[in-house]
Design an enzyme around this catalytic site. Structure first.
Site, PDB file in Angstrom:
ATOM      1  N   LYS A   1       0.842  -1.197   0.000  1.00 11.75           N
ATOM      2  CA  LYS A   1       0.000   0.000   0.000  1.00 11.75           C
ATOM      3  C   LYS A   1       0.882   1.255   0.000  1.00 11.75           C
ATOM      4  CE  LYS A   1      -3.901  -2.353   2.164  1.00 11.75           C
ATOM      5  NZ  LYS A   1      -4.695  -2.674   3.343  1.00 11.75           N
TER       6      LYS A   1
ATOM      7  N   GLN B   1      -4.786  -1.791   9.641  1.00 10.47           N
ATOM      8  CA  GLN B   1      -4.737  -3.099   8.998  1.00 10.47           C
ATOM      9  C   GLN B   1      -5.319  -4.164   9.926  1.00 10.47           C
ATOM     10  OE1 GLN B   1      -3.848  -3.522   5.815  1.00 10.47           O
ATOM     11  NE2 GLN B   1      -4.112  -5.734   5.836  1.00 10.47           N
TER      12      GLN B   1
ATOM     13  N   ASP C   1     -11.120   2.833   4.237  1.00  8.28           N
ATOM     14  CA  ASP C   1     -11.467   1.415   4.107  1.00  8.28           C
ATOM     15  C   ASP C   1     -12.983   1.219   4.016  1.00  8.28           C
ATOM     16  OD1 ASP C   1      -9.472  -0.553   3.946  1.00  8.28           O
ATOM     17  OD2 ASP C   1      -8.985  -0.416   6.082  1.00  8.28           O
TER      18      ASP C   1
END
Ligand code: GUN
Length: 293
Positions: A52, A96, A119
């Site tokens: 990422k 994450q 997200d």
């Protein structure tokens, strides 16, 4: 049979994002800034987060990696999230998953400012998505929708079977596929680990989206001719012949299923690269669209 090339499409999307970033910079503004929080040293999570950050550099974004020890206290992590929420130089951030067992994932996701939740995991954003309102769509489902759109695959009136009901993929993609729109307008069944005789559903499916995490689960005899197969599985399987000691396997028995499929995503190189491209897209969106909650 056509192979859906997620690597290629994700590169195209990154190029499109780069053009927009160059425009932002030439207007004298600062580039978009994505931060990623990683707790602990889980191998797969480290790989994803590093990827990422690398992708941010490719498109000209600023990026920050916040690495925290596996034994960090929940309240310390919450403090870090507040810092990121309040940092005007950061447009969006992700935490994450999975998190260590001593940390309450729900509490963490609720603490993220929905304006910065690129997200799309916060209930506010998930709810907006379910109501077809403009918001951050979770990156993997967003990537699947983009692949269907760019390959011009008809979804209207089709029967879609989603395998798996996770909050990150199965649940949101099932909502998106039966929402109004293109892609969308599909009739959807979600099957999962407690469903009896999954093949009774998959055999009738025009589109199968599998996000189960069991390598090779979807087999030739479970699908019909002409099926569109989207494989979201990315399981590491031990393989001592490989230098890394493992290989990545999807949910679909690719070699047998491809004989019947009209379109199929490979693993790797299918949905995986799209997830990162769409996370970047959400970060770009967070600057412009979503400052008016
Ligand atoms: N773990 C697996 N997929 C994802 C994702 O898309 N976002 C985050 N934050 N964690 C994940």
């Amino acid at each position: 049979m056509k192979i859906i090339d997620g690597k290629n499409i994700s590169n195209l999307i990154k190029e499109e994002i780069k053009v927009e970033v160059d425009q932002i910079i030439s207007n004298g503004e600062r580039p978009p800034h994505l931060a990623a929080v990683l707790v602990g040293e889980d191998g797969a999570s480290l790989t994803y987060v590093a990827s990422k950050v690398r992708s941010c550099q490719q498109v000209g974004f600023n990026s920050t990696l916040v690495k925290l020890p596996v034994d960090i206290l929940e309240k310390e992590l919450l403090k870090k999230i507040q810092e990121l929420n309040n940092d005007d130089n950061i447009d969006g951030f992700i935490v994450q998953l999975p998190l260590p067992d001593h940390i309450d994932e729900e509490k963490i996701l609720l603490a993220i400012n929905p304006n910065k939740d690129v997200d799309g995991f916060h209930p506010t954003n998930f709810g907006k998505m379910a109501l077809n309102m403009k918001t951050f769509i979770p990156a993997t489902p967003f990537g699947i929708m983009e692949l269907l759109k760019r390959y011009d695959i008809e979804t209207k009136g089709k029967y879609t079977v989603v395998i798996g009901r996770s909050h990150i993929v199965g649940r949101p993609i099932s909502i998106l596929m039966n929402s109004k729109g293109n892609p969308g307008d599909s009739t959807v069944t979600v099957v999962h680990s407690r469903t009896k005789n999954i093949e009774n559903y998959t055999k009738n499916a025009d589109i199968i989206i599998s996000a189960l995490g069991i390598p090779g689960f979807v087999k030739n005899e479970m699908v019909k001719d002409g099926v569109v197969v989207i494989d979201v599985g990315i399981t590491r399987v031990k393989d001592s012949n490989h230098p890394k000691g493992y290989v990545i396997r999807g949910d679909v028995d690719f070699d047998s299923v491809k004989q019947k499929a009209s379109y199929i995503t490979p693993v790797p190189g299918g949905v995986g690269p799209m997830t990162i491209a769409m996370l970047l897209k959400n970060t770009l969106l967070s600057r412009s669209l979503l400052k008016n909650y």
